[in-house]
Design a protein around this motif. Sequence first.
Motif, PDB file in Angstrom:
ATOM      1  N   HIS A 177       0.823  -1.200   0.000  1.00  0.00           N
ATOM      2  CA  HIS A 177       0.000   0.000   0.000  1.00  0.00           C
ATOM      3  C   HIS A 177       0.864   1.260   0.000  1.00  0.00           C
ATOM      4  CE1 HIS A 177       1.041  -0.628   4.246  1.00  0.00           C
ATOM      5  NE2 HIS A 177       1.042   0.692   4.303  1.00  0.00           N
ATOM      6  N   ASP A 178       0.255   2.376  -0.355  1.00  0.00           N
ATOM      7  CA  ASP A 178       0.833   3.690  -0.132  1.00  0.00           C
ATOM      8  C   ASP A 178      -0.312   4.651   0.150  1.00  0.00           C
ATOM      9  OD1 ASP A 178      -0.323   4.311  -2.571  1.00  0.00           O
ATOM     10  OD2 ASP A 178       1.559   4.342  -3.685  1.00  0.00           O
ATOM     11  N   ALA A 179      -0.024   5.927   0.222  1.00  0.00           N
ATOM     12  CA  ALA A 179      -1.053   6.880   0.628  1.00  0.00           C
ATOM     13  C   ALA A 179      -2.209   6.954  -0.360  1.00  0.00           C
ATOM     14  CB  ALA A 179      -0.435   8.268   0.808  1.00  0.00           C
ATOM     15  N   TYR A 180      -1.928   6.657  -1.647  1.00  0.00           N
ATOM     16  CA  TYR A 180      -2.952   6.830  -2.672  1.00  0.00           C
ATOM     17  C   TYR A 180      -3.760   5.567  -2.963  1.00  0.00           C
ATOM     18  CZ  TYR A 180      -0.504  11.187  -3.595  1.00  0.00           C
ATOM     19  OH  TYR A 180       0.067  12.423  -3.467  1.00  0.00           O
ATOM     20  N   GLY A 181      -3.239   4.407  -2.613  1.00  0.00           N
ATOM     21  CA  GLY A 181      -3.944   3.166  -2.929  1.00  0.00           C
ATOM     22  C   GLY A 181      -3.053   1.957  -2.738  1.00  0.00           C
ATOM     23  N   VAL A 182      -3.082   1.043  -3.710  1.00  0.00           N
ATOM     24  CA  VAL A 182      -2.336  -0.208  -3.582  1.00  0.00           C
ATOM     25  C   VAL A 182      -1.540  -0.494  -4.847  1.00  0.00           C
ATOM     26  CG1 VAL A 182      -3.964  -1.241  -1.946  1.00  0.00           C
ATOM     27  CG2 VAL A 182      -4.315  -1.548  -4.402  1.00  0.00           C
ATOM     28  N   ILE A 183      -0.481  -1.278  -4.664  1.00  0.00           N
ATOM     29  CA  ILE A 183       0.305  -1.807  -5.777  1.00  0.00           C
ATOM     30  C   ILE A 183       0.358  -3.313  -5.594  1.00  0.00           C
ATOM     31  CG2 ILE A 183       2.540  -1.811  -6.943  1.00  0.00           C
ATOM     32  CD1 ILE A 183       3.042   0.963  -5.755  1.00  0.00           C
ATOM     33  N   ALA A 184      -0.164  -4.038  -6.572  1.00  0.00           N
ATOM     34  CA  ALA A 184      -0.228  -5.495  -6.478  1.00  0.00           C
ATOM     35  C   ALA A 184       0.573  -6.128  -7.610  1.00  0.00           C
ATOM     36  CB  ALA A 184      -1.678  -5.971  -6.535  1.00  0.00           C
ATOM     37  N   ARG A 185       1.203  -7.240  -7.292  1.00  0.00           N
ATOM     38  CA  ARG A 185       1.910  -8.027  -8.308  1.00  0.00           C
ATOM     39  C   ARG A 185       1.290  -9.405  -8.356  1.00  0.00           C
ATOM     40  NH1 ARG A 185       5.704  -4.389  -6.594  1.00  0.00           N
ATOM     41  NH2 ARG A 185       7.051  -3.538  -8.253  1.00  0.00           N
ATOM     42  N   ALA A 186       0.907  -9.819  -9.550  1.00  0.00           N
ATOM     43  CA  ALA A 186       0.233 -11.109  -9.723  1.00  0.00           C
ATOM     44  C   ALA A 186       1.009 -11.978 -10.700  1.00  0.00           C
ATOM     45  CB  ALA A 186      -1.197 -10.900 -10.227  1.00  0.00           C
ATOM     46  N   ASN A 187       1.104 -13.262 -10.380  1.00  0.00           N
ATOM     47  CA  ASN A 187       1.752 -14.201 -11.290  1.00  0.00           C
ATOM     48  C   ASN A 187       0.780 -14.597 -12.390  1.00  0.00           C
ATOM     49  OD1 ASN A 187       4.082 -14.210  -9.763  1.00  0.00           O
ATOM     50  ND2 ASN A 187       3.444 -15.954  -8.526  1.00  0.00           N
ATOM     51  N   CYS A 188       1.301 -14.763 -13.583  1.00  0.00           N
ATOM     52  CA  CYS A 188       0.468 -15.190 -14.711  1.00  0.00           C
ATOM     53  C   CYS A 188       0.300 -16.709 -14.685  1.00  0.00           C
ATOM     54  CB  CYS A 188       1.098 -14.759 -16.029  1.00  0.00           C
ATOM     55  SG  CYS A 188       1.260 -12.967 -16.208  1.00  0.00           S
ATOM     56  N   LEU A 189      -0.772 -17.180 -15.321  1.00  0.00           N
ATOM     57  CA  LEU A 189      -1.059 -18.609 -15.471  1.00  0.00           C
ATOM     58  C   LEU A 189      -1.284 -18.895 -16.948  1.00  0.00           C
ATOM     59  CD1 LEU A 189      -3.611 -19.099 -12.539  1.00  0.00           C
ATOM     60  CD2 LEU A 189      -1.198 -19.776 -12.556  1.00  0.00           C
ATOM     61  N   PRO A 190      -1.251 -20.152 -17.357  1.00  0.00           N
ATOM     62  CA  PRO A 190      -1.564 -20.465 -18.757  1.00  0.00           C
ATOM     63  C   PRO A 190      -2.923 -19.913 -19.157  1.00  0.00           C
ATOM     64  CG  PRO A 190      -0.627 -22.384 -17.673  1.00  0.00           C
ATOM     65  CD  PRO A 190      -0.852 -21.355 -16.604  1.00  0.00           C
ATOM     66  N   GLY A 191      -2.943 -19.038 -20.146  1.00  0.00           N
ATOM     67  CA  GLY A 191      -4.197 -18.440 -20.593  1.00  0.00           C
ATOM     68  C   GLY A 191      -4.614 -17.218 -19.808  1.00  0.00           C
ATOM     69  N   ILE A 192      -3.914 -16.906 -18.735  1.00  0.00           N
ATOM     70  CA  ILE A 192      -4.219 -15.739 -17.910  1.00  0.00           C
ATOM     71  C   ILE A 192      -2.964 -14.882 -17.834  1.00  0.00           C
ATOM     72  CG2 ILE A 192      -5.094 -14.898 -15.704  1.00  0.00           C
ATOM     73  CD1 ILE A 192      -7.071 -16.623 -17.203  1.00  0.00           C
ATOM     74  N   GLY A 193      -2.909 -13.860 -18.695  1.00  0.00           N
ATOM     75  CA  GLY A 193      -1.723 -13.007 -18.751  1.00  0.00           C
ATOM     76  C   GLY A 193      -2.085 -11.538 -18.755  1.00  0.00           C
ATOM     77  N   LEU A 194      -1.198 -10.739 -19.315  1.00  0.00           N
ATOM     78  CA  LEU A 194      -1.358  -9.294 -19.298  1.00  0.00           C
ATOM     79  C   LEU A 194      -2.682  -8.858 -19.913  1.00  0.00           C
ATOM     80  CD1 LEU A 194      -0.193  -6.428 -18.845  1.00  0.00           C
ATOM     81  CD2 LEU A 194       0.903  -6.636 -21.092  1.00  0.00           C
TER      82      LEU A 194
END
Length: 468
Positions: A101-118
């Motif tokens: 988190h920071d003052a303005y909101g959140v920063i999340a990092r997610a791992n990709c899966l087969p068929g689930i990417g950017l």
Amino acid sequence: MKDLNDTAEAAFRFASLMVGLALAVLVGWATWWVVRYLRADAMTRQSIRQAVRIRRGWKRLAPMLKLSATDKTPTALASLANPEGKPIRPRVLIPALKVVHDAYGVIARANCLPGIGLQQFQKAAPHLADAWRCTRVAVTQDKPGQVLIRGVRLDPLKFPTEHLPTGDVPDETARWDLGLDEYAQPVSVNLTQVPGVTVAGLPGFGKTSLINRLLSDWAPSPAVQFACADGKVSAAHEGDYADWVQRMFAFVGDDLDEANKLFRHLVELRRARSASVRQVLGVKSMWDVGPSENWPLVVLIVDEAHTYFRDHKGSDPQTKKLAALAAENARLVEDLVKKGRSVGLLTILTTQKSTGDAIPTFIRDVCPVGLSFAQKTAEAAVAALGEEIREWPDANPINLQDPTYVGVASMNHQSQPGFTRIRTPYVPDAEAALVAEQTATLTTDPYALLEAFLGLPMTDVDFTKLDA
């Protein structure tokens, strides 16, 4: 029997010790978390609670947004545990998510899966914004196999910021730190190999403050020298750059004749550098070795540029003289922008409305970096940022006329497609004046530096021999 009892007692003591250690760690972590939460400001506390909600609800939310994958192939362990050969239920895979988190909101990092990417995460971004109670969510590629999700609960563009210069020499001479984008991420632009920058916008919306940030950050470096033509004033002690004059090797006001002399001096410097760059630096382009104290990056600031280029109409002698000077000024600045890049000359032109009558198109259109604060008309926005801005209505500077957006500019950033909006910080006058005073001793005319190296006045140098 006694040995058995001793062993059991030792095991019990060991287990009790482990439980005690686990409880101590848990209590320590809880205490640290509570203290951090209590010490945070109100905005950050909201973000902490938001991050907790996101982590808690992710496994349920991801399948709803089609951000999960189904694995129908049984694992080896599942196969061994199924000797009767019954159908094994497929597994639902959820991308791992780490949230800060920071003052303005959140920063999340997610791992990709087969068929689930950017692409899938970007498609789901509007729904993530709704579920996470964010104003907006952006998804970018963090690294192969991982995406970066930035969600802002509060609009960073609406909160004025302040920059306090450190007075330290910058790590990178030609990097211009601009401020925060609409996701509260720092934005900078690399001005290496950049010959010109245009800055447009209505009066009082942040143009001079933007330049003030650059001066405050770059002035501590002896590898940068400044010159300024300020069309808003008549004398050096007036206007926004009065404190900075001591850190500039040349300054002129709205007098077209004086400006002409400055531009001509810089064109002579450009010619001299072009002729001697191989002899002095041993390379064709100054950027192959970078700016130095003896061959500094020369930054020319032309504020209210229309003052020096405006086409004067009239047949009386005075008007004809002004028209001739304006045309000559445009020709000289064109020379600097078109030919000064490789020898370390950077021209920054600011004006209210960068149409062709304010900054001639043969100058404006060869400046690769352009920013615009608030504009009143679509014509002015297109002149400042190009036709492509019509396709990005959210970033169009005509939407920045509200006083809330004083200090907010739109620009076409080098590292990403389209346009981005930036909240530029305010530099307190006293802080800027202090940096100017502390760095005044670094001021040197780069023309004199070149004369000192060559050992004779420029007027006596045979440039044809230098070229050879």
